[in-house]
Design a protein around this motif. Structure first.
Motif, PDB file in Angstrom:
ATOM      1  N   ALA A  94       0.811  -1.217   0.000  1.00 14.91           N
ATOM      2  CA  ALA A  94       0.000   0.000   0.000  1.00 14.91           C
ATOM      3  C   ALA A  94       0.848   1.272   0.000  1.00 14.91           C
ATOM      4  O   ALA A  94       0.479   2.272  -0.623  1.00 14.91           O
ATOM      5  N   VAL A  95       1.977   1.260   0.705  1.00 18.54           N
ATOM      6  CA  VAL A  95       2.814   2.459   0.782  1.00 18.54           C
ATOM      7  C   VAL A  95       3.703   2.495  -0.450  1.00 18.54           C
ATOM      8  O   VAL A  95       4.902   2.219  -0.408  1.00 18.54           O
ATOM      9  N   SER A  96       3.077   2.815  -1.575  1.00 17.83           N
ATOM     10  CA  SER A  96       3.762   2.824  -2.868  1.00 17.83           C
ATOM     11  C   SER A  96       3.211   3.956  -3.717  1.00 17.83           C
ATOM     12  O   SER A  96       2.015   3.983  -4.026  1.00 17.83           O
ATOM     13  N   VAL A  97       4.074   4.887  -4.083  1.00 17.48           N
ATOM     14  CA  VAL A  97       3.653   5.994  -4.933  1.00 17.48           C
ATOM     15  C   VAL A  97       3.201   5.482  -6.291  1.00 17.48           C
ATOM     16  O   VAL A  97       2.220   5.964  -6.861  1.00 17.48           O
ATOM     17  N   ASN A  98       3.918   4.482  -6.835  1.00 18.86           N
ATOM     18  CA  ASN A  98       3.540   3.936  -8.133  1.00 18.86           C
ATOM     19  C   ASN A  98       2.149   3.321  -8.096  1.00 18.86           C
ATOM     20  O   ASN A  98       1.372   3.458  -9.046  1.00 18.86           O
ATOM     21  N   TYR A 125      -8.783   6.880   8.164  1.00 19.33           N
ATOM     22  CA  TYR A 125      -7.790   7.917   8.413  1.00 19.33           C
ATOM     23  C   TYR A 125      -6.665   7.400   9.311  1.00 19.33           C
ATOM     24  O   TYR A 125      -5.483   7.594   9.022  1.00 19.33           O
ATOM     25  N   TYR A 126      -7.041   6.751  10.399  1.00 19.06           N
ATOM     26  CA  TYR A 126      -6.018   6.261  11.321  1.00 19.06           C
ATOM     27  C   TYR A 126      -5.244   5.095  10.706  1.00 19.06           C
ATOM     28  O   TYR A 126      -4.032   4.983  10.896  1.00 19.06           O
ATOM     29  N   THR A 127      -5.932   4.232   9.957  1.00 19.09           N
ATOM     30  CA  THR A 127      -5.244   3.126   9.300  1.00 19.09           C
ATOM     31  C   THR A 127      -4.190   3.634   8.334  1.00 19.09           C
ATOM     32  O   THR A 127      -3.062   3.127   8.290  1.00 19.09           O
ATOM     33  N   ALA A 128      -4.544   4.648   7.564  1.00 17.01           N
ATOM     34  CA  ALA A 128      -3.595   5.229   6.620  1.00 17.01           C
ATOM     35  C   ALA A 128      -2.400   5.835   7.344  1.00 17.01           C
ATOM     36  O   ALA A 128      -1.242   5.634   6.946  1.00 17.01           O
ATOM     37  N   ARG A 129      -2.679   6.560   8.416  1.00 13.03           N
ATOM     38  CA  ARG A 129      -1.594   7.175   9.182  1.00 13.03           C
ATOM     39  C   ARG A 129      -0.669   6.116   9.772  1.00 13.03           C
ATOM     40  O   ARG A 129       0.555   6.244   9.742  1.00 13.03           O
ATOM     41  N   THR A 130      -1.223   5.041  10.304  1.00 17.60           N
ATOM     42  CA  THR A 130      -0.431   3.984  10.911  1.00 17.60           C
ATOM     43  C   THR A 130       0.401   3.248   9.866  1.00 17.60           C
ATOM     44  O   THR A 130       1.574   2.931  10.100  1.00 17.60           O
ATOM     45  N   ASN A 131      -0.189   2.962   8.700  1.00 12.48           N
ATOM     46  CA  ASN A 131       0.557   2.285   7.640  1.00 12.48           C
ATOM     47  C   ASN A 131       1.759   3.098   7.193  1.00 12.48           C
ATOM     48  O   ASN A 131       2.842   2.555   6.942  1.00 12.48           O
ATOM     49  N   LEU A 132       1.570   4.390   7.081  1.00  8.76           N
ATOM     50  CA  LEU A 132       2.690   5.242   6.688  1.00  8.76           C
ATOM     51  C   LEU A 132       3.821   5.162   7.702  1.00  8.76           C
ATOM     52  O   LEU A 132       4.981   4.934   7.351  1.00  8.76           O
ATOM     53  N   ASN A 172       5.604   1.649   7.763  1.00 14.85           N
ATOM     54  CA  ASN A 172       6.221   1.108   6.552  1.00 14.85           C
ATOM     55  C   ASN A 172       7.272   2.001   5.909  1.00 14.85           C
ATOM     56  O   ASN A 172       8.071   1.520   5.112  1.00 14.85           O
ATOM     57  N   LEU A 173       7.280   3.276   6.249  1.00 11.99           N
ATOM     58  CA  LEU A 173       8.242   4.161   5.602  1.00 11.99           C
ATOM     59  C   LEU A 173       9.649   4.023   6.176  1.00 11.99           C
ATOM     60  O   LEU A 173      10.627   4.112   5.441  1.00 11.99           O
TER      61      LEU A 173
END
Length: 225
Positions: A40-44, A111-118, A121-122
């Motif tokens: 999921a943490v992929s710009v492409n 929203y929180y899921t997205a924040r946590t994944n970032l 994984n970054l």
């Protein structure tokens, strides 16, 4: 004061079409990050799902750091009552119950899921995150600061000790995040019992012991379908 329109990475203020494209990419980025996909943490991936080229992403956001930072800014701007809310209850027990329900719902939001994944994984450490994604690190801090402010705001006007409120604000969000993480991972946890126990413990701590904790409404937990 109105919020200024964002500018592209090139420093130019986008026209209406450019603003539409930018908003579309941010919405897709939020959807992708909250999907639970291992990549999921992929710009492409975001670009493909949004139907735009890497050049468009680069023009609008500059690089991956710019895209992720803008996505977090998008969360702050659009989360609304899903995450940010005002208290409605006046009594301490009901206010605590209301707050715990709000935070628990926010932890289950996209929203929180997205924040946590970032964050997870970054980079492996905060130092690596700041070195490789400085704008994203700053944006993460802004989201977390807003969450902390929301928690304190819910309790700050109650007729209880400010020190007690400070301590509750320090440990309860962490306790809820830990419980939610274990629940999401699939550990056999009685979530209702845990949330009621946490709620009653906080009430007992905040309410003078001479009167004892009151009986607020049950904590509402949305079950997985």
């Amino acid at each position: 004061m109105p919020t200024p329109s964002p500018t592209s990475a090139a420093g130019r203020r986008p026209n209406r079409r450019g603003e539409t494209t930018r908003t579309h990419v941010l919405k897709v980025a939020l959807q992708v990050l909250s999907s639970g996909r291992p990549d999921a943490v992929s710009v492409n991936l975001v670009a493909r799902q949004a139907g735009v080229t890497w050049g468009t992403v680069q023009y609008q956001f500059g690089d991956a750091d710019g895209l992720w930072a803008a996505t977090l800014d998008h969360i702050l701007a659009t989360a609304g009552p899903t995450v940010w809310a005002r208290p409605t209850a006046a009594a301490v027990p009901d206010r605590v119950a209301e707050l715990i329900e709000l935070v628990w719902a926010a932890l289950g939001s996209n929203y929180y899921t997205a924040r946590t994944n970032l964050q997870s994984n970054l980079a492996a450490t905060r130092a690596e995150l700041e070195a490789e994604y400085p704008r994203t690190a700053t944006a993460l801090d802004a989201v977390d600061e807003k969450l902390a402010d929301q928690f304190e705001y819910f309790l700050s006007d109650l007729p209880v000790s400010p020190l007690a409120i400070q301590r509750v604000c320090a440990f309860v969000p962490t306790a809820l995040r830990g419980l939610h993480a274990e629940h999401t991972f699939g550990f056999p946890i009685d979530v209702e019992a845990a949330l009621v126990g946490l709620r009653d413990a906080v009430i007992a701590y905040l309410v003078p012991t001479a009167t004892g904790p009151a009986e607020p409404q049950p904590v509402v937990v949305e079950r997985d379908h």
